[in-house]
Scaffold this active site. Sequence first.
Site, PDB file in Angstrom:
ATOM      1  N   HIS A  45       0.482  -7.233   3.844  1.00 15.12           N
ATOM      2  CA  HIS A  45      -0.544  -6.523   4.609  1.00 15.12           C
ATOM      3  C   HIS A  45      -1.868  -6.668   3.868  1.00 15.12           C
ATOM      4  CE1 HIS A  45       1.126  -4.709   8.148  1.00 15.12           C
ATOM      5  NE2 HIS A  45       2.208  -4.332   7.495  1.00 15.12           N
ATOM      6  N   ASP A 103      -1.239  -1.994   7.741  1.00 11.99           N
ATOM      7  CA  ASP A 103      -0.303  -0.925   7.363  1.00 11.99           C
ATOM      8  C   ASP A 103      -1.020   0.419   7.363  1.00 11.99           C
ATOM      9  OD1 ASP A 103      -1.839  -1.920   5.240  1.00 11.99           O
ATOM     10  OD2 ASP A 103      -0.356  -1.409   3.722  1.00 11.99           O
ATOM     11  N   TYR A 121     -11.170 -15.035  20.264  1.00  9.16           N
ATOM     12  CA  TYR A 121     -11.543 -13.655  20.542  1.00  9.16           C
ATOM     13  C   TYR A 121     -12.994 -13.568  20.981  1.00  9.16           C
ATOM     14  CZ  TYR A 121      -7.328 -12.503  17.857  1.00  9.16           C
ATOM     15  OH  TYR A 121      -6.042 -12.412  17.397  1.00  9.16           O
ATOM     16  N   GLU A 147      -6.078   4.840  -1.266  1.00  6.79           N
ATOM     17  CA  GLU A 147      -5.477   5.594  -0.162  1.00  6.79           C
ATOM     18  C   GLU A 147      -6.202   6.894   0.162  1.00  6.79           C
ATOM     19  OE1 GLU A 147      -0.888   4.015  -0.703  1.00  6.79           O
ATOM     20  OE2 GLU A 147      -1.618   5.687  -1.929  1.00  6.79           O
TER      21      GLU A 147
END
Length: 418
Positions: free
Chosen positions: A112, A117, A315, A395
């Site tokens: 990831h 994630d 895209y 995090e």
Amino acid sequence: MSLTTAIDAAAAALQDQVIAWRRDLHQHPELGNREFRTAALVAEHLRVLGFDEVRTGVAHTGVVGLLKGGQPGGVVALRADMDALPVTEAVDLPFASKARALWNGEEVGVMHACGHDCHVAILMGVASILAGLRERIHGSIKFIFQPAEEMPPEGEQGGAALMIQEGALEKPTPSAIFGLHVTSRQPAGVIGYRPGPTMASSDKLKITVQGRQTHGAAPWLGVDPIVTSAQIVLGLQTVVSRTLDLNREPAVVTIGAIKGGVRENIIPETVEMRGTIRSFDEGMRDDIHARVTELAEGIAAASRASCQVCITKNYPVTRNDPALTAQMLPTLTRVASTGPRPMGIELVPKVTGAEDFSFFQRLIPGLFFFVGVTPPEIAPSQAHANHSPRFFVDERGLEVGVRALAHLAVDYLGSIKG
């Protein structure tokens, strides 16, 4: 307790669980259209929360959940992408990925490396919070967990375009959609936003130059596709620098791979080049395609060679609806300036990376924003970028993402109730 306070309190209480989800997903990454474990985890979570609808197998492995609030109102959508990249992790973490898989016929490491994630864990957290407050919510929230944002394997369809084709935005149809991306370009917890064109369109470029093979000691007996290709590569540099009005929008034309020949004394028959085209305006995008084709074919013809130019649109431009962005900016500003670790909000420059969130924005107004995940002691310019095998996530940025999406959904629905 106000709904705003209740969301913040629930996000704080859920922070450890969101981090645990993220670490589990990080340790078990899955490539595009192969997110079987991730999708099963998400679907079970939504079912346990009592979602009114949970649809699986959308665009191969996508999950779409519908949460109906206890009060009448409209519909809004939240989106997270689930896939990892064919990258071998080089970060020393107790939950580092050791996964390997096949990608386009080649065995690769899986990581990831772009933070999906985090996106899945964040949206799972938002689902938990809003399910617990559903009786106070006006309208319905559609949760879209999308596979293959990083492109499906060759020969397969996937991603946002296929989710739309298979009805992800139908029954009911949301009137707006929100999504986020974690980024190493900002300190952990800082929110970045931009109205209008925000991320570039992305197109694949393939140029095959056809010459005539001959001995390297006698180039006049053949047509050299290597020299011709070199001239084409140099010529392509003028497409952006000399033929586009860069006062409108920036653009990029890059050749990233060139293959031709097998030994030093043979001029080969063909050379293949591959590259990428990025732009922020659909009209300029088409103009670049035409100019690249004309230039390559012209140079090849002048060299007595021929060439085939193949440009594949991937895209569209990720364009944040200006009115929706202005409407929801107070919500993002409030989230960024409150909470356990307020870090603030920034107007960010355009990003030449691409996002297939843009397909959703073509159908309904959308707002795509960024949340920083670089430790504050590291300058973002020195942090390893998304897609790097050394991409690292602080995090502490996850709670900001949870709060931002939850508040955006509730505030938007509150603004259109009745």
